[in-house]
Design a protein around this motif. Sequence first.
Motif, PDB file in Angstrom:
ATOM      1  N   ASN A  33       0.873  -1.173   0.000  1.00  0.00           N
ATOM      2  CA  ASN A  33       0.000   0.000   0.000  1.00  0.00           C
ATOM      3  C   ASN A  33       0.911   1.224   0.000  1.00  0.00           C
ATOM      4  OD1 ASN A  33      -1.682   2.161   0.526  1.00  0.00           O
ATOM      5  ND2 ASN A  33      -2.740   1.176   2.253  1.00  0.00           N
ATOM      6  N   PRO A  34       0.978   1.933  -1.112  1.00  0.00           N
ATOM      7  CA  PRO A  34       1.881   3.088  -1.198  1.00  0.00           C
ATOM      8  C   PRO A  34       1.597   4.154  -0.141  1.00  0.00           C
ATOM      9  CG  PRO A  34       0.899   2.605  -3.346  1.00  0.00           C
ATOM     10  CD  PRO A  34       0.242   1.712  -2.354  1.00  0.00           C
ATOM     11  N   ASP A  35       0.385   4.162   0.387  1.00  0.00           N
ATOM     12  CA  ASP A  35       0.035   5.158   1.403  1.00  0.00           C
ATOM     13  C   ASP A  35       0.429   4.714   2.808  1.00  0.00           C
ATOM     14  OD1 ASP A  35      -1.070   6.856  -0.525  1.00  0.00           O
ATOM     15  OD2 ASP A  35      -2.998   5.787  -0.440  1.00  0.00           O
ATOM     16  N   ASP A  36       0.882   3.456   2.951  1.00  0.00           N
ATOM     17  CA  ASP A  36       1.254   2.959   4.280  1.00  0.00           C
ATOM     18  C   ASP A  36       2.514   2.101   4.189  1.00  0.00           C
ATOM     19  OD1 ASP A  36       1.288   2.407   6.957  1.00  0.00           O
ATOM     20  OD2 ASP A  36      -0.549   1.213   6.969  1.00  0.00           O
ATOM     21  N   VAL A  37       3.578   2.705   3.723  1.00  0.00           N
ATOM     22  CA  VAL A  37       4.855   2.003   3.566  1.00  0.00           C
ATOM     23  C   VAL A  37       5.374   1.511   4.913  1.00  0.00           C
ATOM     24  CG1 VAL A  37       7.260   2.270   2.833  1.00  0.00           C
ATOM     25  CG2 VAL A  37       5.421   3.261   1.465  1.00  0.00           C
ATOM     26  N   GLU A  38       5.116   2.267   5.970  1.00  0.00           N
ATOM     27  CA  GLU A  38       5.603   1.896   7.292  1.00  0.00           C
ATOM     28  C   GLU A  38       5.060   0.534   7.729  1.00  0.00           C
ATOM     29  OE1 GLU A  38       4.135   4.946   6.714  1.00  0.00           O
ATOM     30  OE2 GLU A  38       5.980   6.125   6.654  1.00  0.00           O
ATOM     31  N   MET A  39       3.797   0.241   7.404  1.00  0.00           N
ATOM     32  CA  MET A  39       3.227  -1.049   7.774  1.00  0.00           C
ATOM     33  C   MET A  39       3.975  -2.176   7.068  1.00  0.00           C
ATOM     34  SD  MET A  39      -0.512  -2.766   7.208  1.00  0.00           S
ATOM     35  CE  MET A  39      -0.152  -3.061   5.487  1.00  0.00           C
ATOM     36  N   LEU A  40       4.248  -2.000   5.787  1.00  0.00           N
ATOM     37  CA  LEU A  40       4.972  -3.014   5.029  1.00  0.00           C
ATOM     38  C   LEU A  40       6.378  -3.196   5.596  1.00  0.00           C
ATOM     39  CD1 LEU A  40       5.152  -5.043   2.747  1.00  0.00           C
ATOM     40  CD2 LEU A  40       5.729  -3.154   1.199  1.00  0.00           C
ATOM     41  N   GLU A  41       7.031  -2.115   5.940  1.00  0.00           N
ATOM     42  CA  GLU A  41       8.367  -2.201   6.547  1.00  0.00           C
ATOM     43  C   GLU A  41       8.314  -2.995   7.848  1.00  0.00           C
ATOM     44  OE1 GLU A  41      10.196   2.027   4.873  1.00  0.00           O
ATOM     45  OE2 GLU A  41       9.236   1.980   6.838  1.00  0.00           O
ATOM     46  N   ASP A  42       7.289  -2.738   8.658  1.00  0.00           N
ATOM     47  CA  ASP A  42       7.131  -3.466   9.922  1.00  0.00           C
ATOM     48  C   ASP A  42       6.894  -4.958   9.678  1.00  0.00           C
ATOM     49  OD1 ASP A  42       7.490  -1.155  11.388  1.00  0.00           O
ATOM     50  OD2 ASP A  42       5.337  -0.836  11.751  1.00  0.00           O
ATOM     51  N   LEU A  43       6.087  -5.275   8.666  1.00  0.00           N
ATOM     52  CA  LEU A  43       5.833  -6.679   8.352  1.00  0.00           C
ATOM     53  C   LEU A  43       7.100  -7.385   7.894  1.00  0.00           C
ATOM     54  CD1 LEU A  43       2.405  -6.463   6.464  1.00  0.00           C
ATOM     55  CD2 LEU A  43       2.809  -7.261   8.801  1.00  0.00           C
ATOM     56  N   VAL A  44       7.870  -6.733   7.026  1.00  0.00           N
ATOM     57  CA  VAL A  44       9.123  -7.324   6.544  1.00  0.00           C
ATOM     58  C   VAL A  44      10.083  -7.533   7.712  1.00  0.00           C
ATOM     59  CG1 VAL A  44      11.177  -6.949   5.113  1.00  0.00           C
ATOM     60  CG2 VAL A  44       8.892  -6.445   4.194  1.00  0.00           C
ATOM     61  N   LEU A  45      10.221  -6.523   8.542  1.00  0.00           N
ATOM     62  CA  LEU A  45      11.116  -6.640   9.696  1.00  0.00           C
ATOM     63  C   LEU A  45      10.670  -7.765  10.623  1.00  0.00           C
ATOM     64  CD1 LEU A  45      13.536  -5.568  11.269  1.00  0.00           C
ATOM     65  CD2 LEU A  45      11.990  -3.921  12.354  1.00  0.00           C
ATOM     66  N   GLY A  46       9.380  -7.863  10.880  1.00  0.00           N
ATOM     67  CA  GLY A  46       8.867  -8.928  11.745  1.00  0.00           C
ATOM     68  C   GLY A  46       9.133 -10.307  11.186  1.00  0.00           C
ATOM     69  N   ALA A  47       8.938 -10.478   9.890  1.00  0.00           N
ATOM     70  CA  ALA A  47       9.177 -11.772   9.261  1.00  0.00           C
ATOM     71  C   ALA A  47      10.665 -12.127   9.273  1.00  0.00           C
ATOM     72  CB  ALA A  47       8.628 -11.781   7.829  1.00  0.00           C
ATOM     73  N   VAL A  48      11.519 -11.143   9.029  1.00  0.00           N
ATOM     74  CA  VAL A  48      12.971 -11.375   9.074  1.00  0.00           C
ATOM     75  C   VAL A  48      13.389 -11.786  10.480  1.00  0.00           C
ATOM     76  CG1 VAL A  48      15.236 -10.259   8.911  1.00  0.00           C
ATOM     77  CG2 VAL A  48      13.553  -9.891   7.106  1.00  0.00           C
ATOM     78  N   LYS A  49      12.906 -11.065  11.473  1.00  0.00           N
ATOM     79  CA  LYS A  49      13.261 -11.391  12.863  1.00  0.00           C
ATOM     80  C   LYS A  49      12.805 -12.797  13.234  1.00  0.00           C
ATOM     81  CE  LYS A  49      13.507  -6.812  14.953  1.00  0.00           C
ATOM     82  NZ  LYS A  49      12.935  -5.917  15.979  1.00  0.00           N
ATOM     83  N   GLU A  50      11.621 -13.183  12.796  1.00  0.00           N
ATOM     84  CA  GLU A  50      11.118 -14.522  13.103  1.00  0.00           C
ATOM     85  C   GLU A  50      11.979 -15.603  12.461  1.00  0.00           C
ATOM     86  OE1 GLU A  50       7.241 -17.387  12.456  1.00  0.00           O
ATOM     87  OE2 GLU A  50       6.948 -15.220  12.291  1.00  0.00           O
ATOM     88  N   ALA A  51      12.329 -15.419  11.202  1.00  0.00           N
ATOM     89  CA  ALA A  51      13.161 -16.410  10.502  1.00  0.00           C
ATOM     90  C   ALA A  51      14.530 -16.532  11.167  1.00  0.00           C
ATOM     91  CB  ALA A  51      13.309 -16.034   9.028  1.00  0.00           C
ATOM     92  N   ILE A  52      15.138 -15.416  11.504  1.00  0.00           N
ATOM     93  CA  ILE A  52      16.461 -15.438  12.138  1.00  0.00           C
ATOM     94  C   ILE A  52      16.383 -16.032  13.544  1.00  0.00           C
ATOM     95  CG2 ILE A  52      18.325 -13.969  13.026  1.00  0.00           C
ATOM     96  CD1 ILE A  52      17.928 -12.246  10.501  1.00  0.00           C
ATOM     97  N   SER A  53      15.311 -15.734  14.255  1.00  0.00           N
ATOM     98  CA  SER A  53      15.126 -16.303  15.590  1.00  0.00           C
ATOM     99  C   SER A  53      15.020 -17.824  15.523  1.00  0.00           C
ATOM    100  CB  SER A  53      13.868 -15.710  16.230  1.00  0.00           C
ATOM    101  OG  SER A  53      13.621 -16.302  17.474  1.00  0.00           O
ATOM    102  N   LYS A  54      14.295 -18.325  14.534  1.00  0.00           N
ATOM    103  CA  LYS A  54      14.184 -19.775  14.353  1.00  0.00           C
ATOM    104  C   LYS A  54      15.550 -20.374  14.027  1.00  0.00           C
ATOM    105  CE  LYS A  54       9.359 -20.052  12.852  1.00  0.00           C
ATOM    106  NZ  LYS A  54       8.458 -20.395  11.715  1.00  0.00           N
TER     107      LYS A  54
END
Length: 103
Positions: A59-80
Motif C-alpha cells: 500500500n503506497p500510502d502505508d509504507v511503514e506497515m509493510l516495513e514493519d511486516l518485513v522486519l517482523g518476518a525477518v526477525k522470526e526467521a532469524i530467531s528460528k
Amino acid sequence: MKMDKLIKQAQRMQAQMALAQEELQNTVLEGSAGGGAVKVTANGHGDVLSISIAKGAVNPDDVEMLEDLVLGAVKEAISKAKALSEQKMTALTGGMGGFPGLM
C-alpha cells in the motif's frame, strides 16, 4: 585418559560439528508476518535466502506497515535459525558452552 584417545575424541567432535554446520546451511526456515502477507526464508545460519511479499500487502500510502511486516518476518526467521543452531550445538557439546576454534 590417554592423549591419543583425547585427540581422537576431539577430532570426532570436530567432524560432528562440521556435519551440524552443513546441516544448518542446508536447512530452510520460514518467518512470516501479516497472516502470511510477508514471508522470509533463511537457512540455519540465519542467512536470509528470500523475501516474498503478497501484492495485497503493498500500500503506497502505508509504507511503514509493510516495513514493519518485513522486519517482523525477518526477525522470526532469524530467531528460528538461532534456536535451531543452539539446539544442534548444545546436543553436540552436552551444554558445555561450545569450544572455541571448532566452529
